[in-house]
Scaffold this active site. Structure first.
Site, PDB file in Angstrom:
ATOM      1  N   SER A 236      19.637  -2.790   2.362  1.00 20.84           N
ATOM      2  CA  SER A 236      19.281  -1.410   2.645  1.00 20.84           C
ATOM      3  C   SER A 236      20.436  -0.657   3.293  1.00 20.84           C
ATOM      4  O   SER A 236      21.338  -1.267   3.875  1.00 20.84           O
ATOM      5  CB  SER A 236      18.064  -1.356   3.577  1.00 20.84           C
ATOM      6  OG  SER A 236      16.928  -1.951   2.982  1.00 20.84           O
ATOM      7  N   GLY A 274      17.776   0.425  -1.828  1.00 27.44           N
ATOM      8  CA  GLY A 274      18.616   0.278  -0.647  1.00 27.44           C
ATOM      9  C   GLY A 274      19.673   1.340  -0.490  1.00 27.44           C
ATOM     10  O   GLY A 274      20.561   1.226   0.354  1.00 27.44           O
ATOM     11  N   PRO A 317      14.635   3.557  -5.368  1.00 24.55           N
ATOM     12  CA  PRO A 317      14.980   4.328  -4.171  1.00 24.55           C
ATOM     13  C   PRO A 317      13.731   4.701  -3.381  1.00 24.55           C
ATOM     14  O   PRO A 317      12.709   5.079  -3.952  1.00 24.55           O
ATOM     15  CB  PRO A 317      15.650   5.585  -4.750  1.00 24.55           C
ATOM     16  CG  PRO A 317      15.004   5.749  -6.089  1.00 24.55           C
ATOM     17  CD  PRO A 317      14.737   4.360  -6.602  1.00 24.55           C
ATOM     18  N   GLY A 318      13.796   4.594  -2.083  1.00 23.20           N
ATOM     19  CA  GLY A 318      12.714   5.038  -1.208  1.00 23.20           C
ATOM     20  C   GLY A 318      13.275   5.908  -0.115  1.00 23.20           C
ATOM     21  O   GLY A 318      13.085   7.121  -0.085  1.00 23.20           O
ATOM     22  N   ARG A 319      14.050   5.276   0.792  1.00 26.71           N
ATOM     23  CA  ARG A 319      14.694   6.001   1.881  1.00 26.71           C
ATOM     24  C   ARG A 319      15.524   7.175   1.361  1.00 26.71           C
ATOM     25  O   ARG A 319      15.534   8.253   1.960  1.00 26.71           O
ATOM     26  CB  ARG A 319      15.597   5.033   2.655  1.00 26.71           C
ATOM     27  CG  ARG A 319      16.330   5.651   3.831  1.00 26.71           C
ATOM     28  CD  ARG A 319      17.552   4.828   4.222  1.00 26.71           C
ATOM     29  NE  ARG A 319      17.332   3.413   4.238  1.00 26.71           N
ATOM     30  CZ  ARG A 319      17.119   2.684   5.326  1.00 26.71           C
ATOM     31  NH1 ARG A 319      17.114   3.271   6.508  1.00 26.71           N
ATOM     32  NH2 ARG A 319      16.941   1.389   5.254  1.00 26.71           N
ATOM     33  N   CYS A 391       6.375   2.115  27.919  1.00 31.82           N
ATOM     34  CA  CYS A 391       6.715   1.246  29.044  1.00 31.82           C
ATOM     35  C   CYS A 391       7.681   0.151  28.591  1.00 31.82           C
ATOM     36  O   CYS A 391       7.384  -1.045  28.644  1.00 31.82           O
ATOM     37  CB  CYS A 391       5.437   0.643  29.623  1.00 31.82           C
ATOM     38  SG  CYS A 391       5.670  -0.124  31.227  1.00 31.82           S
TER      39      CYS A 391
END
Length: 463
Positions: A236, A274, A317-319, A391
Site C-alpha cells: 500500500s 496500493g 484502487p481504493g485509497r 486516554c
C-alpha cells in the site's frame, strides 16, 4: 515570540521533520492534499460548494466530509486510464451503500473482503457478478453465500479454502469463479505492516514454495470451479510502478508455467492496488494515467518475453480514489504549551476526536496535515501537534503542522486525506461515538452515514 531570522532560529525552537517547512501563508491550502473542489473563501474552507462551517453548524464535529464530485472524478480517471482492464474499487478503504452506488454508476467493479462489506454492496444494488471477494480466512458459510449469489470472483487465499470450495461446489452443484492470490516475493517500500507480497505474512500462496501451483492444479481439476487466473498485491501507499514490474514478471511466469505444465490458459490476472496519495508535501503520487501507461508497458514487455498472449488485467484502487475525497473536521477544545528540555515548547492542540476516528497515526506512524477551517489569521506560524481526546499518550492526529499562533478553543480544524481507512477503522474506544459521513456536492450536504448515538452504544450492551 518571533525571531528576526525566522521561527526556526528562536531559542529552544522545535524544528519538526526535515520535510516540513514553515509556510509563506499559514492560511493557504496545499492543493494536492485536498479534494478537487476544496478551496478557501474569506478564511472559510469550502468543499463541494458549501462552507465546512455550515456543515458543522448542522451536524457538529467531529465529522467526515466526503466530496462526491471528487470521488466520482477519481473513479472515472482510473476507469478511463485503464480502459480495457477491469477496475475494482477496494471497498475496505471506505464503503457505505451510497459510495457503492457511485462506484457502480461510474462503471467500476467492487472488491469486498468480508460478509459485512458484501451485505453493503448487495444493499446498494451492486450486481454480484461485478464483485470480487477477498479474505485470508473466509468461513464455509461465507463461501457458501458467495457461491450461491454468483459472486464474480472469489480470491482463494489458502489450500484450506480450496478444500472448502471443492466441497461447496460438489454439494450444491453450483460453479465458483475463482482467482488464486499469490505472493510474488516483492516487498513494497512502505510500512512493514502494509507491505503484503513478501513471503512471511498471512496473505496468499507462495510461488516459491509451490503452494500457488498446487492450488491452481487442484482448482483447475475441480469440476465445479471456473479458474479465472492469478491475483497479486504488493502493498500500500506505492508511488511508482517499479514494484509492479517485478511482481508482474513473477506472476506472469507462473501463468505461463500453468499453461505449459497443466495445459490451462487462465484468461485473467489481477495486479492489485496500493496506489498512494499525498498526505503531506513529502508525498508525490503518480496519476492514474501515468500508472496505466507504466503498467501497460510492463505487462506488454513481460508477455512478449514469455511468448504468451496477454490475459485480461484488473487492478484494485481504493485509497487512491476515496483518500483525497474526504476530510475530517474537528473543533479545538484546548491549546496547551508544554515546556521541554532546553526551553523548547511543544504546543498541543486538542480536538474533539482522535484515534477513534483516525487510528492511522498511532497504528502506522502516518503523517497528516491540517488547516484552520473557518477563519483567516494574521498570526505567525506556530509548529503544533494536534492530538485527540482519548486516554492514550499515542492519541495523535497530526504529529507536526504549522498553525496560526493564535489557534484557540472553538476553532475548526480540517484534516485532508482521511477518506481511506479512517471511517473504516473507526472504533468506540473510550465509548466514543463514531462520526457521521456527510456527502457534499453542488452546495448541498447530506448524511450518508449518520453519527452514532448513545442508544447505539447501549443497544448491544445486554447487561
Amino acid at each position: 515570540m518571533t525571531h528576526e531570522a525566522g521561527w526556526a532560529h528562536a531559542p529552544g525552537a522545535l524544528r519538526g521533520p526535515a520535510w516540513l517547512s514553515a509556510p509563506a501563508d499559514v492560511n493557504a491550502l496545499v492543493p494536492q492534499l485536498w479534494s478537487s473542489t476544496a478551496h478557501k473563501r474569506d478564511g472559510d474552507l469550502v468543499v463541494g460548494g458549501i462552507a465546512v462551517a455550515d456543515v458543522v453548524a448542522e451536524h457538529t464535529t467531529p465529522a467526515y466530509v466526503l466530496d462526491e464530485e471528487d470521488f466520482r472524478g477519481r473513479a472515472r480517471a482510473f476507469r478511463d486510464a485503464f480502459e480495457g482492464w477491469d477496475v475494482y474499487y477496494a471497498g475496505k478503504a471506505f464503503l457505505c451503500t451510497e459510495v457503492a452506488r457511485w462506484v457502480a454508476d461510474e462503471g467500476l467493479h467492487l472488491d469486498v473482503c468480508s460478509g459485512g462489506e458484501l451485505t453493503v454492496a448487495l444493499r446498494a444494488g451492486v450486481d454480484p457478478r461485478l464483485i470480487g471477494y477477498h479474505g485470508n480466512n473466509k468461513t464455509v458459510a461465507e463461501l457458501r453465500r458467495a457461491v450461491a449469489l454468483g459472486v464474480g470472483r472469489i480470491i482463494v487465499d489458502s489450500l484450506t479454502e480450496v478444500e472448502r470450495l471443492e466441497m461447496i461446489t460438489r454439494d450444491t452443484g453450483l460453479t465458483a469463479r475463482v482467482m488464486v492470490r499469490v505472493t510474488a516475493g516483492v516487498e513494497a517500500h512502505t510500512h512493514e505492516y502494509i507491505a503484503t507480497a513478501h513471503e512471511d505474512q498471512k496473505f496468499g500462496l507462495s510461488i516459491t514454495s509451490g503452494d500457488a501451483l498446487e492450488a491452481v492444479r487442484r482448482l483447475a481439476a475441480a469440476p465445479g470451479i471456473e479458474l479465472l487466473g492469478l491475483h497479486s498485491h504488493i502493498g500500500s501507499q506505492i508511488f511508482d510502478a517499479a514494484g509492479f514490474e517485478v511482481a508482474a514478471r513473477r506472476v506472469l511466469g507462473l501463468h505461463a508455467r500453468v499453461a505449459d505444465e497443466l495445459g490451462v490458459t487462465m484468461p485473467e490476472m489481477d495486479l492489485g492496488g496500493g496506489f498512494g496519495i499525498a498526505y503531506t508535501t513529502q508525498d508525490d503520487p503518480s496519476t492514474p494515467a501515468a500508472l496505466a501507461e507504466a503498467m501497460r508497458a510492463i505487462v506488454a514487455h513481460e508477455c512478449r518475453a514469455l511468448g504468451i498472449e496477454q490475459p485480461r488485467f484488473s487492478i484494485e484502487p481504493g485509497r487512491a480514489i476515496v483518500g483525497p475525497s474526504m476530510c475530517t473536521v474537528y473543533t479545538v477544545g484546548t491549546v496547551k504549551p508544554v515546556t521541554l528540555d532546553a526551553g523548547a515548547v511543544r504546543t498541543y492542540v486538542s480536538v474533539d476526536g482522535g484515534m477513534s476516528d483516525n487510528i492511522r497515526t498511532a497504528l502506522y506512524d502516518a503523517d497528516y496535515s491540517c488547516t484552520l477551517a473557518a477563519r483567516d489569521s494574521d498570526a505567525p506560524a506556530l509548529l503544533a501537534r494536534v492530538v485527540g481526546k482519548h486516554c492514550e499518550a499515542g492519541d495523535i492526529v497530526v504529529r507536526d503542522e504549522f498553525l496560526p499562533a493564535d489557534v484557540a478553543p472553538g476553532d475548526l480544524l480540517a484534516v485532508p486525506g482521511t477518506g481511506a481507512y479512517c471511517r473504516s477503522m473507526a472504533s468506540n474506544y473510550n465509548h466514543a461515538l463514531r462520526p457521521p459521513v456527510i456527502a457534499v456536492r453542488d452546495g448541498v450536504a447530506r448524511v450518508v452515514v449518520r453519527r452514532e448515538t448513545e442508544d447505539d452504544l447501549l443497544a448491544t450492551d445486554v447487561g
